[in-house]
Design an enzyme around this catalytic site. Structure first.
Site, short mmCIF file in Angstrom:
data_model
loop_
_atom_site.label_atom_id
_atom_site.label_comp_id
_atom_site.label_asym_id
_atom_site.label_seq_id
_atom_site.Cartn_x
_atom_site.Cartn_y
_atom_site.Cartn_z
N LYS A 128 49.58 4.83 -21.29
CA LYS A 128 50.93 4.28 -21.06
C LYS A 128 50.91 3.34 -19.86
CE LYS A 128 53.35 8.10 -23.17
NZ LYS A 128 53.78 9.49 -23.04
N GLN A 130 56.12 13.56 -18.82
CA GLN A 130 55.18 13.92 -19.88
C GLN A 130 55.31 15.41 -20.23
OE1 GLN A 130 53.02 11.61 -21.44
NE2 GLN A 130 52.72 13.31 -22.86
N ASP A 136 62.60 8.11 -23.15
CA ASP A 136 62.11 9.00 -24.21
C ASP A 136 63.25 9.38 -25.16
OD1 ASP A 136 59.55 9.71 -24.74
OD2 ASP A 136 59.44 11.35 -23.29
#
Ligand code: NDP
Length: 299
Positions: free
Chosen positions: A56, A100, A123
């Site tokens: 990422k 994460q 997200d």
């Protein structure tokens, strides 16, 4: 496989999307002086998470965004993580925050997600964004569902009136993908582990989205001839030689004979996820600065 018209090449699509994002970012920088920033928080040493976070960060920088990486030890307290998220909420250089998952057991993931500023929730897991999506409003939407719909639209064009069946009803894939398809005016049916006659239902689908997590569960004879199949599943299975390989939720070889188009595993939905995360970060940065999303990213 890349030239096979039945194969939906997610890797190539993602590369093209990243290149459009890079162009959009260069224009935004010149015209508005805006350089979006993405902060990724990693708690602990999970090897798969470390790889994701590295990829990422690399792709964030490659397209021309700022990347902020925050690593906390495995035994970090919930309070430490919440404090870091609060700090990132206030940081004007940060337009997107991704924590994460999974998090270590001592940390309540829902509490952490609930602390992220919804405007920076790239997200799309915050309950505000889930609610906005469910009520058909503009929201930051989870990356995998966005990827599925981008790939389906690229192949089928206008999805209005298309009969879509989504197998799986999780909060991170099944439900949001169904809501996005409704927004595209599909007729949507959501199936799950209690659905009766799943094969029969799948056979009605012009667009079949499989998000189950069961290797090769969806067989070739469950598929309507000419259907478009988006396989979200990522399952590692053992081969006869004692090695492992990745397969989707769809029995690819059988399905291939029936479909109009299908995403392979690997190389379908998977490679799209980070590109969609970058896409969401650009959207979040534009929204927070009252700037229209660049035209190149609208199609
Ligand atoms: P979940 O385990 O959260 O959800 C699975 C869903 O499948 C549930 O709704 C479950 O039904 C349903 N299901 C399970 N067994 C059956 C069955 N026999 N018949 C019908 N439905 C069934 O999984 P996720 O949504 O998180 O992920 C799904 C797959 O997608 C996984 O393989 C995962 O690895 C992959 N994935 C891939 C991503 C990518 O980037 N490509 C990102 C995220 C996930 P019920 O609700 O009734 O239990």
């Amino acid at each position: 496989m890349a030239d096979d018209p039945k194969i939906i090449d997610g890797k190539a699509f993602a590369a093209n999307l990243r290149s459009k994002i890079a162009t959009a970012l260069s224009d935004l920088k010149k015209a508005k002086g805006l350089v979006p920033g993405l902060a990724v928080v990693l708690v602990g040493e999970d090897p798969a998470s470390q790889v994701y976070v590295r990829n990422k960060a690399k792709q964030t920088v490659e397209v021309g965004m700022l990347s902020f990486e925050h690593r906390l030890p495995e035994d970090a307290s919930e309070e430490e993580v919440l404090n870091l998220v609060e700090q990132l909420n206030k940081d004007e250089r940060v337009h997107g925050i991704l924590v994460q998952l999974p998090l270590p057991d001592q940390i309540d993931a829902n509490k952490v997600i609930g602390t992220i500023d919804p405007a920076k929730d790239v997200d799309g897991f915050h309950i505000i964004n889930a609610g906005l999506l469910a009520t058909g409003q503009d929201a930051l939407v989870p990356c995998t569902p966005v990827s599925c719909v981008m790939l389906a639209k690229d192949r089928l064009g206008d999805l209005s009136g298309v009969n879509a069946v989504v197998v799986g009803r999780s909060n991170i894939v099944g439900k949001p993908v169904a809501q996005l398809l409704l927004k595209e005016n599909c007729t949507v049916t959501i199936a799950h582990s209690r659905t009766k006659d799943l094969p029969g239902l799948c056979r009605t689908a012009d667009l079949l989205i499989a998000a189950v997590g069961r290797p090769e569960m969806i067989k070739g004879d469950w598929i309507k001839p000419g259907a478009c199949v988006i396989d979200v599943g990522i399952n590692r299975i053992e081969t006869d030689e004692g090695k492992t390989r990745l397969v989707g939720d769809v029995a690819f070889k059988e399905a291939y004979e029936k479909v109009g188009a299908i995403t392979p595993v690997p190389g379908g939905v998977g490679p799209m996820t980070i590109a969609c995360l970058l896409f969401n970060t650009v959207r979040a940065a534009c929204a927070s600065n009252n700037i229209d999303v660049p035209e190149i990213l609208k199609s």
